[in-house]
Design a protein around this motif. Structure first.
Motif, PDB file in Angstrom:
ATOM      1  N   VAL A  27     -12.383  39.008 -48.774  1.00 25.26           N
ATOM      2  CA  VAL A  27     -13.743  38.494 -48.875  1.00 25.26           C
ATOM      3  C   VAL A  27     -13.886  37.395 -47.828  1.00 25.26           C
ATOM      4  O   VAL A  27     -13.060  36.482 -47.758  1.00 25.26           O
ATOM      5  N   ALA A  28     -14.943  37.522 -47.016  1.00 28.99           N
ATOM      6  CA  ALA A  28     -15.211  36.551 -45.950  1.00 28.99           C
ATOM      7  C   ALA A  28     -16.516  35.832 -46.259  1.00 28.99           C
ATOM      8  O   ALA A  28     -17.535  36.471 -46.525  1.00 28.99           O
ATOM      9  N   TYR A  29     -16.483  34.504 -46.246  1.00 29.41           N
ATOM     10  CA  TYR A  29     -17.650  33.653 -46.481  1.00 29.41           C
ATOM     11  C   TYR A  29     -18.067  33.077 -45.128  1.00 29.41           C
ATOM     12  O   TYR A  29     -17.407  32.188 -44.601  1.00 29.41           O
ATOM     13  N   TRP A  30     -19.156  33.609 -44.573  1.00 27.25           N
ATOM     14  CA  TRP A  30     -19.603  33.262 -43.225  1.00 27.25           C
ATOM     15  C   TRP A  30     -20.776  32.295 -43.242  1.00 27.25           C
ATOM     16  O   TRP A  30     -21.644  32.376 -44.106  1.00 27.25           O
ATOM     17  N   HIS A  31     -20.824  31.451 -42.223  1.00 32.02           N
ATOM     18  CA  HIS A  31     -22.009  30.653 -41.921  1.00 32.02           C
ATOM     19  C   HIS A  31     -22.303  30.852 -40.442  1.00 32.02           C
ATOM     20  O   HIS A  31     -21.422  30.670 -39.592  1.00 32.02           O
ATOM     21  N   PHE A  32     -23.522  31.293 -40.136  1.00 30.53           N
ATOM     22  CA  PHE A  32     -23.948  31.552 -38.757  1.00 30.53           C
ATOM     23  C   PHE A  32     -25.047  30.588 -38.354  1.00 30.53           C
ATOM     24  O   PHE A  32     -25.988  30.371 -39.124  1.00 30.53           O
ATOM     25  N   GLN A  33     -24.938  30.053 -37.153  1.00 31.84           N
ATOM     26  CA  GLN A  33     -26.059  29.359 -36.540  1.00 31.84           C
ATOM     27  C   GLN A  33     -27.036  30.422 -36.032  1.00 31.84           C
ATOM     28  O   GLN A  33     -26.656  31.583 -35.862  1.00 31.84           O
ATOM     29  N   PRO A  34     -28.298  30.063 -35.768  1.00 25.52           N
ATOM     30  CA  PRO A  34     -29.250  31.047 -35.242  1.00 25.52           C
ATOM     31  C   PRO A  34     -28.826  31.577 -33.870  1.00 25.52           C
ATOM     32  O   PRO A  34     -28.225  30.854 -33.073  1.00 25.52           O
ATOM     33  N   GLY A  35     -29.131  32.854 -33.609  1.00 28.21           N
ATOM     34  CA  GLY A  35     -28.931  33.431 -32.286  1.00 28.21           C
ATOM     35  C   GLY A  35     -27.503  33.815 -31.937  1.00 28.21           C
ATOM     36  O   GLY A  35     -27.191  33.994 -30.762  1.00 28.21           O
ATOM     37  N   ILE A  36     -26.640  33.975 -32.918  1.00 27.84           N
ATOM     38  CA  ILE A  36     -25.250  34.357 -32.655  1.00 27.84           C
ATOM     39  C   ILE A  36     -25.145  35.879 -32.648  1.00 27.84           C
ATOM     40  O   ILE A  36     -25.645  36.547 -33.546  1.00 27.84           O
ATOM     41  N   THR A  37     -24.484  36.425 -31.637  1.00 31.20           N
ATOM     42  CA  THR A  37     -24.321  37.873 -31.508  1.00 31.20           C
ATOM     43  C   THR A  37     -22.891  38.275 -31.816  1.00 31.20           C
ATOM     44  O   THR A  37     -21.949  37.686 -31.286  1.00 31.20           O
ATOM     45  N   LEU A  38     -22.741  39.278 -32.683  1.00 33.50           N
ATOM     46  CA  LEU A  38     -21.439  39.888 -32.940  1.00 33.50           C
ATOM     47  C   LEU A  38     -21.327  41.111 -32.042  1.00 33.50           C
ATOM     48  O   LEU A  38     -22.214  41.971 -32.051  1.00 33.50           O
ATOM     49  N   PRO A  39     -20.256  41.231 -31.277  1.00 30.62           N
ATOM     50  CA  PRO A  39     -20.146  42.367 -30.359  1.00 30.62           C
ATOM     51  C   PRO A  39     -19.992  43.700 -31.103  1.00 30.62           C
ATOM     52  O   PRO A  39     -19.604  43.729 -32.272  1.00 30.62           O
ATOM     53  N   VAL A  40     -20.275  44.766 -30.410  1.00 27.38           N
ATOM     54  CA  VAL A  40     -20.100  46.108 -30.961  1.00 27.38           C
ATOM     55  C   VAL A  40     -18.612  46.316 -31.271  1.00 27.38           C
ATOM     56  O   VAL A  40     -17.752  45.998 -30.449  1.00 27.38           O
ATOM     57  N   HIS A  41     -18.340  46.816 -32.476  1.00 28.91           N
ATOM     58  CA  HIS A  41     -16.955  47.038 -32.886  1.00 28.91           C
ATOM     59  C   HIS A  41     -16.919  48.051 -34.032  1.00 28.91           C
ATOM     60  O   HIS A  41     -17.963  48.431 -34.571  1.00 28.91           O
ATOM     61  N   SER A  42     -15.732  48.446 -34.396  1.00 28.24           N
ATOM     62  CA  SER A  42     -15.515  49.266 -35.582  1.00 28.24           C
ATOM     63  C   SER A  42     -14.139  48.914 -36.139  1.00 28.24           C
ATOM     64  O   SER A  42     -13.312  48.317 -35.441  1.00 28.24           O
ATOM     65  N   HIS A  43     -13.913  49.281 -37.373  1.00 31.67           N
ATOM     66  CA  HIS A  43     -12.626  49.048 -38.021  1.00 31.67           C
ATOM     67  C   HIS A  43     -12.468  50.060 -39.150  1.00 31.67           C
ATOM     68  O   HIS A  43     -13.464  50.621 -39.620  1.00 31.67           O
ATOM     69  N   PRO A  44     -11.251  50.282 -39.589  1.00 32.06           N
ATOM     70  CA  PRO A  44     -11.018  51.305 -40.617  1.00 32.06           C
ATOM     71  C   PRO A  44     -11.378  50.860 -42.035  1.00 32.06           C
ATOM     72  O   PRO A  44     -11.201  51.618 -42.978  1.00 32.06           O
ATOM     73  N   HIS A  45     -11.914  49.664 -42.182  1.00 28.88           N
ATOM     74  CA  HIS A  45     -12.225  49.114 -43.493  1.00 28.88           C
ATOM     75  C   HIS A  45     -13.657  49.449 -43.903  1.00 28.88           C
ATOM     76  O   HIS A  45     -14.571  49.383 -43.090  1.00 28.88           O
ATOM     77  N   GLU A  46     -13.852  49.767 -45.184  1.00 32.11           N
ATOM     78  CA  GLU A  46     -15.210  49.798 -45.726  1.00 32.11           C
ATOM     79  C   GLU A  46     -15.663  48.355 -45.828  1.00 32.11           C
ATOM     80  O   GLU A  46     -14.862  47.464 -46.151  1.00 32.11           O
ATOM     81  N   GLN A  47     -16.931  48.101 -45.548  1.00 38.64           N
ATOM     82  CA  GLN A  47     -17.461  46.731 -45.538  1.00 38.64           C
ATOM     83  C   GLN A  47     -18.768  46.699 -46.310  1.00 38.64           C
ATOM     84  O   GLN A  47     -19.626  47.559 -46.122  1.00 38.64           O
TER      85      GLN A  47
END
Length: 103
Positions: A27-47
């Motif tokens: 379990v990941a608890y994230w906090h994002f500032q406005p305008g943050i980009t996550l790059p294109v990716h994939s992983h074998p985990h269901e999310q």
């Protein structure tokens, strides 16, 4: 136990995340500032992404989906996805199996 007692990490500039690892999930608890980009990716985990507050756009297999506080999205294993915070966001991601790369 309190999430706020966990050490925050900055995996991407403009974010902070705290992780809880069980035997079969992360379990990941994230906090994002406005305008943050996550790059294109994939992983074998269901999310499962849960937006607690703010507005976030996820693009999954080329389809943009705008999410707001109270929304969730299930991302299949190996799905190609990316994201972008429209506003300041608080997000919980649940991954199965465990994200060993986040330990």
């Amino acid at each position: 136990m309190k999430v706020d007692d966990l050490e925050p990490r900055e995996l991407i500039s403009g974010t902070s995340v705290r992780f809880v690892h069980g035997n079969r999930m992360t379990v990941a608890y994230w906090h994002f500032q406005p305008g943050i980009t996550l790059p294109v990716h994939s992983h074998p985990h269901e999310q499962i992404t849960n937006i607690l507050s703010g507005e976030f756009e996820l693009t999954v297999d080329g389809e943009p989906i705008r999410l707001q506080g109270g929304d969730y999205l299930v991302i299949a294993p190996d799905a190609v996805h990316s994201g972008r915070s429209i506003s300041e966001c608080t997000i919980i991601d649940v991954f199965s199996p465990v994200r060993e790369d986040y330990r």
